[in-house]
Design a protein around this motif. Structure first.
Motif, PDB file in Angstrom:
ATOM      1  N   ILE A   1       0.850  -0.994  -0.012  1.00 33.81           N
ATOM      2  CA  ILE A   1      -0.041  -0.046   0.008  1.00 33.81           C
ATOM      3  C   ILE A   1       0.806   1.076  -0.085  1.00 33.81           C
ATOM      4  O   ILE A   1       1.880   1.367   0.771  1.00 33.81           O
ATOM      5  CB  ILE A   1      -0.849  -0.047   1.177  1.00 33.81           C
ATOM      6  N   ILE A   2       0.530   2.214  -0.679  1.00 31.89           N
ATOM      7  CA  ILE A   2       1.248   3.428  -0.792  1.00 31.89           C
ATOM      8  C   ILE A   2       0.437   4.484  -0.654  1.00 31.89           C
ATOM      9  O   ILE A   2      -0.731   4.596  -1.084  1.00 31.89           O
ATOM     10  CB  ILE A   2       1.865   3.858  -2.360  1.00 31.89           C
ATOM     11  N   ALA A   3       0.749   5.220   0.261  1.00 29.50           N
ATOM     12  CA  ALA A   3       0.222   6.667   0.666  1.00 29.50           C
ATOM     13  C   ALA A   3       0.917   7.855   0.305  1.00 29.50           C
ATOM     14  O   ALA A   3       2.073   8.045   0.875  1.00 29.50           O
ATOM     15  CB  ALA A   3      -0.550   6.647   1.931  1.00 29.50           C
ATOM     16  N   ALA A   4       0.263   8.890  -0.609  1.00 30.32           N
ATOM     17  CA  ALA A   4       0.899  10.088  -0.735  1.00 30.32           C
ATOM     18  C   ALA A   4      -0.013  11.150  -1.370  1.00 30.32           C
ATOM     19  O   ALA A   4      -1.186  10.929  -1.881  1.00 30.32           O
ATOM     20  CB  ALA A   4       2.174   9.784  -1.768  1.00 30.32           C
ATOM     21  N   GLN A   5       0.475  12.381  -0.829  1.00 34.29           N
ATOM     22  CA  GLN A   5      -0.480  13.395  -1.451  1.00 34.29           C
ATOM     23  C   GLN A   5      -2.049  13.135  -1.201  1.00 34.29           C
ATOM     24  O   GLN A   5      -2.962  13.849  -2.049  1.00 34.29           O
ATOM     25  CB  GLN A   5      -0.124  13.815  -2.972  1.00 34.29           C
ATOM     26  N   GLY A   6      -2.355  12.991   0.020  1.00 35.77           N
ATOM     27  CA  GLY A   6      -3.623  12.616   0.197  1.00 35.77           C
ATOM     28  C   GLY A   6      -4.462  11.709  -0.265  1.00 35.77           C
ATOM     29  O   GLY A   6      -5.654  11.511  -0.332  1.00 35.77           O
ATOM     30  N   THR A   7      -3.864  10.730  -1.076  1.00 36.12           N
ATOM     31  CA  THR A   7      -4.484   9.622  -1.483  1.00 36.12           C
ATOM     32  C   THR A   7      -3.612   8.299  -1.230  1.00 36.12           C
ATOM     33  O   THR A   7      -2.507   8.374  -0.744  1.00 36.12           O
ATOM     34  CB  THR A   7      -4.533   9.636  -3.003  1.00 36.12           C
ATOM     35  N   ALA A   8      -4.369   7.243  -1.357  1.00 33.30           N
ATOM     36  CA  ALA A   8      -3.446   5.813  -0.853  1.00 33.30           C
ATOM     37  C   ALA A   8      -4.051   4.790  -1.889  1.00 33.30           C
ATOM     38  O   ALA A   8      -5.279   5.115  -2.519  1.00 33.30           O
ATOM     39  CB  ALA A   8      -3.967   5.484   0.456  1.00 33.30           C
ATOM     40  N   PHE A   9      -3.210   3.889  -2.222  1.00 32.29           N
ATOM     41  CA  PHE A   9      -3.774   2.904  -3.183  1.00 32.29           C
ATOM     42  C   PHE A   9      -2.935   1.644  -3.105  1.00 32.29           C
ATOM     43  O   PHE A   9      -1.900   1.650  -2.562  1.00 32.29           O
ATOM     44  CB  PHE A   9      -3.589   3.231  -4.655  1.00 32.29           C
ATOM     45  N   PHE A  10      -3.308   0.399  -3.544  1.00 32.36           N
ATOM     46  CA  PHE A  10      -2.697  -0.663  -3.531  1.00 32.36           C
ATOM     47  C   PHE A  10      -1.768  -0.951  -4.656  1.00 32.36           C
ATOM     48  O   PHE A  10      -2.251  -0.509  -5.984  1.00 32.36           O
ATOM     49  CB  PHE A  10      -3.588  -2.040  -3.511  1.00 32.36           C
ATOM     50  N   GLY A  11      -0.456  -1.351  -4.458  1.00 37.50           N
ATOM     51  CA  GLY A  11       0.450  -1.566  -5.839  1.00 37.50           C
ATOM     52  C   GLY A  11       1.188  -0.475  -5.893  1.00 37.50           C
ATOM     53  O   GLY A  11       1.504   0.345  -4.813  1.00 37.50           O
ATOM     54  N   PRO A  12       1.788  -0.196  -7.061  1.00 35.50           N
ATOM     55  CA  PRO A  12       1.538  -0.966  -8.174  1.00 35.50           C
ATOM     56  C   PRO A  12       2.219  -2.283  -8.229  1.00 35.50           C
ATOM     57  O   PRO A  12       3.239  -2.604  -7.592  1.00 35.50           O
ATOM     58  CB  PRO A  12       1.809  -0.192  -9.373  1.00 35.50           C
ATOM     59  N   VAL A  13       1.642  -3.168  -8.745  1.00 38.39           N
ATOM     60  CA  VAL A  13       2.220  -4.552  -8.681  1.00 38.39           C
ATOM     61  C   VAL A  13       2.712  -4.683  -9.957  1.00 38.39           C
ATOM     62  O   VAL A  13       2.215  -4.817 -11.127  1.00 38.39           O
ATOM     63  CB  VAL A  13       1.023  -5.847  -8.712  1.00 38.39           C
ATOM     64  N   ILE A  14       4.051  -4.923  -9.744  1.00 44.59           N
ATOM     65  CA  ILE A  14       5.113  -5.108 -11.164  1.00 44.59           C
ATOM     66  C   ILE A  14       5.842  -5.855 -11.265  1.00 44.59           C
ATOM     67  O   ILE A  14       6.403  -6.430 -10.090  1.00 44.59           O
ATOM     68  CB  ILE A  14       5.747  -3.455 -11.237  1.00 44.59           C
ATOM     69  N   SER A  15       6.189  -6.667 -12.339  1.00 39.00           N
ATOM     70  CA  SER A  15       7.142  -7.688 -12.344  1.00 39.00           C
ATOM     71  C   SER A  15       8.817  -7.333 -12.446  1.00 39.00           C
ATOM     72  O   SER A  15       9.399  -8.145 -11.961  1.00 39.00           O
ATOM     73  CB  SER A  15       6.809  -8.428 -13.585  1.00 39.00           C
ATOM     74  N   LYS A  16       8.731  -6.025 -12.875  1.00 41.10           N
ATOM     75  CA  LYS A  16      10.334  -5.474 -13.180  1.00 41.10           C
ATOM     76  C   LYS A  16      10.007  -3.864 -12.696  1.00 41.10           C
ATOM     77  O   LYS A  16       9.274  -3.273 -13.237  1.00 41.10           O
ATOM     78  CB  LYS A  16      10.586  -5.641 -14.368  1.00 41.10           C
ATOM     79  N   ALA A  17      11.226  -3.511 -11.927  1.00 39.79           N
ATOM     80  CA  ALA A  17      10.859  -2.092 -11.479  1.00 39.79           C
ATOM     81  C   ALA A  17      11.541  -1.428 -12.621  1.00 39.79           C
ATOM     82  O   ALA A  17      12.669  -1.648 -12.822  1.00 39.79           O
ATOM     83  CB  ALA A  17      11.986  -1.981 -10.101  1.00 39.79           C
ATOM     84  N   PRO A  18      11.053  -0.267 -12.979  1.00 38.17           N
ATOM     85  CA  PRO A  18      11.563   0.637 -13.897  1.00 38.17           C
ATOM     86  C   PRO A  18      12.645   1.553 -13.366  1.00 38.17           C
ATOM     87  O   PRO A  18      12.493   1.596 -12.035  1.00 38.17           O
ATOM     88  CB  PRO A  18      10.468   1.374 -14.465  1.00 38.17           C
ATOM     89  N   ARG A  19      13.732   1.897 -14.213  1.00 36.61           N
ATOM     90  CA  ARG A  19      14.826   2.681 -13.684  1.00 36.61           C
ATOM     91  C   ARG A  19      14.671   3.999 -14.158  1.00 36.61           C
ATOM     92  O   ARG A  19      14.011   4.409 -15.158  1.00 36.61           O
ATOM     93  CB  ARG A  19      16.234   2.038 -14.126  1.00 36.61           C
ATOM     94  N   GLY A  20      15.173   4.944 -13.475  1.00 40.46           N
ATOM     95  CA  GLY A  20      15.638   6.422 -13.895  1.00 40.46           C
ATOM     96  C   GLY A  20      14.196   7.176 -14.252  1.00 40.46           C
ATOM     97  O   GLY A  20      13.186   6.834 -13.385  1.00 40.46           O
ATOM     98  N   GLU A  21      14.259   7.957 -15.489  1.00 33.60           N
ATOM     99  CA  GLU A  21      12.896   8.575 -15.664  1.00 33.60           C
ATOM    100  C   GLU A  21      11.646   7.719 -15.966  1.00 33.60           C
ATOM    101  O   GLU A  21      10.585   8.056 -15.519  1.00 33.60           O
ATOM    102  CB  GLU A  21      13.060   9.532 -16.786  1.00 33.60           C
ATOM    103  N   ALA A  22      11.743   6.308 -16.369  1.00 28.99           N
ATOM    104  CA  ALA A  22      10.554   5.580 -16.504  1.00 28.99           C
ATOM    105  C   ALA A  22       9.965   5.321 -15.251  1.00 28.99           C
ATOM    106  O   ALA A  22       8.867   5.380 -15.041  1.00 28.99           O
ATOM    107  CB  ALA A  22      11.146   4.275 -17.170  1.00 28.99           C
ATOM    108  N   ALA A  23      10.964   5.307 -13.913  1.00 27.30           N
ATOM    109  CA  ALA A  23      10.375   5.041 -12.792  1.00 27.30           C
ATOM    110  C   ALA A  23       9.512   6.325 -12.145  1.00 27.30           C
ATOM    111  O   ALA A  23       8.608   6.237 -11.684  1.00 27.30           O
ATOM    112  CB  ALA A  23      11.435   4.624 -11.883  1.00 27.30           C
ATOM    113  N   GLY A  24      10.070   7.599 -12.574  1.00 27.51           N
ATOM    114  CA  GLY A  24       9.520   8.796 -12.166  1.00 27.51           C
ATOM    115  C   GLY A  24       8.050   8.881 -12.892  1.00 27.51           C
ATOM    116  O   GLY A  24       7.144   9.393 -12.329  1.00 27.51           O
ATOM    117  N   ARG A  25       8.055   8.447 -14.300  1.00 26.27           N
ATOM    118  CA  ARG A  25       6.819   8.515 -15.148  1.00 26.27           C
ATOM    119  C   ARG A  25       5.737   7.592 -14.369  1.00 26.27           C
ATOM    120  O   ARG A  25       4.563   8.059 -14.395  1.00 26.27           O
ATOM    121  CB  ARG A  25       6.940   8.245 -16.389  1.00 26.27           C
TER     122      ARG A  25
END
Length: 196
Positions: free
Chosen positions: A144-168
């Motif tokens: 679970i992630i909570a930030a900027q007044g919202t919360a959500f489950f996940g993201p469930v990902i199989s591979k962690a993006p790197r660099g700007e792809a992670a930021g996007r």
């Protein structure tokens, strides 16, 4: 860009949560976030079910979350981050469930491994778990992630993006989660975690 506080609830035994944690570590390099680790428990989440979807009939999954609770109690957020990073790499990348070695690698006392069988930490695990679940509901899992007044489950990902792809991905996850009425978004069937 203003600094964003991010709370990340995790069960250290979940390999997909480990991938999400690696992604958030990358996000912290490319976006101004302060990441705070919070313990949640698949054991607590599933204890009311007739059949445990994790197959943990012996209660083993309680052990790592108790160690996490002990680390946080005695060594704070920085200690918890260091332990989860060391333990996650050992478990998910090398198949080694040794708490003591992970504690030592994290610069923490190996004696904290004894917390694995100490039920006195269960109340702290349950309280942290409940704080996360209360933000999204009992129909989800870890993370679970909570930030900027919202919360959500996940993201469930199989591979962690790197660099700007992670930021996007971070920007998009926040945008979608903050949309009024948003509930769920799913992709293709999951693939095994890519821990490289």
């Amino acid at each position: 860009m203003e600094e964003t506080d991010v709370d990340f609830w995790f069960d250290p035994s979940c390999p997909y949560t480990w991938v999400t944690a690696r992604w958030l570590t990358e996000v912290a390099r490319v976006r101004p976030i302060t990441l705070r680790y919070q313990v949640m428990s698949l054991s607590v989440l599933n204890e009311h079910l007739e059949v445990d979807p994790e197959g943990d009939t012996g209660g083993y999954l309680w052990m790592p979350v108790r160690v996490c609770a002990a680390v946080e109690r005695h060594h704070g957020q920085d200690g918890l981050r260091r332990f989860f990073t060391a333990y996650g790499a050992r478990v998910h990348e090398h198949g080694d469930w040794d708490f003591g070695t992970a504690l030592t690698e994290a610069g923490l006392p190996a004696e904290l491994a004894a917390a694995a069988s100490d039920e006195s930490y269960d109340a702290a695990v349950r309280a942290s778990h409940e704080r996360g679940i209360s933000l999204v509901g009992k129909h989800i899992g870890t993370p679970i992630i909570a930030a900027q007044g919202t919360a959500f489950f996940g993201p469930v990902i199989s591979k962690a993006p790197r660099g700007e792809a992670a930021g996007r991905l971070w920007d998009g996850a926040l945008l979608v989660a903050a949309t009024p009425g948003f509930h769920e978004l799913k992709g293709i069937p999951h693939q095994p975690p890519d821990l490289t």
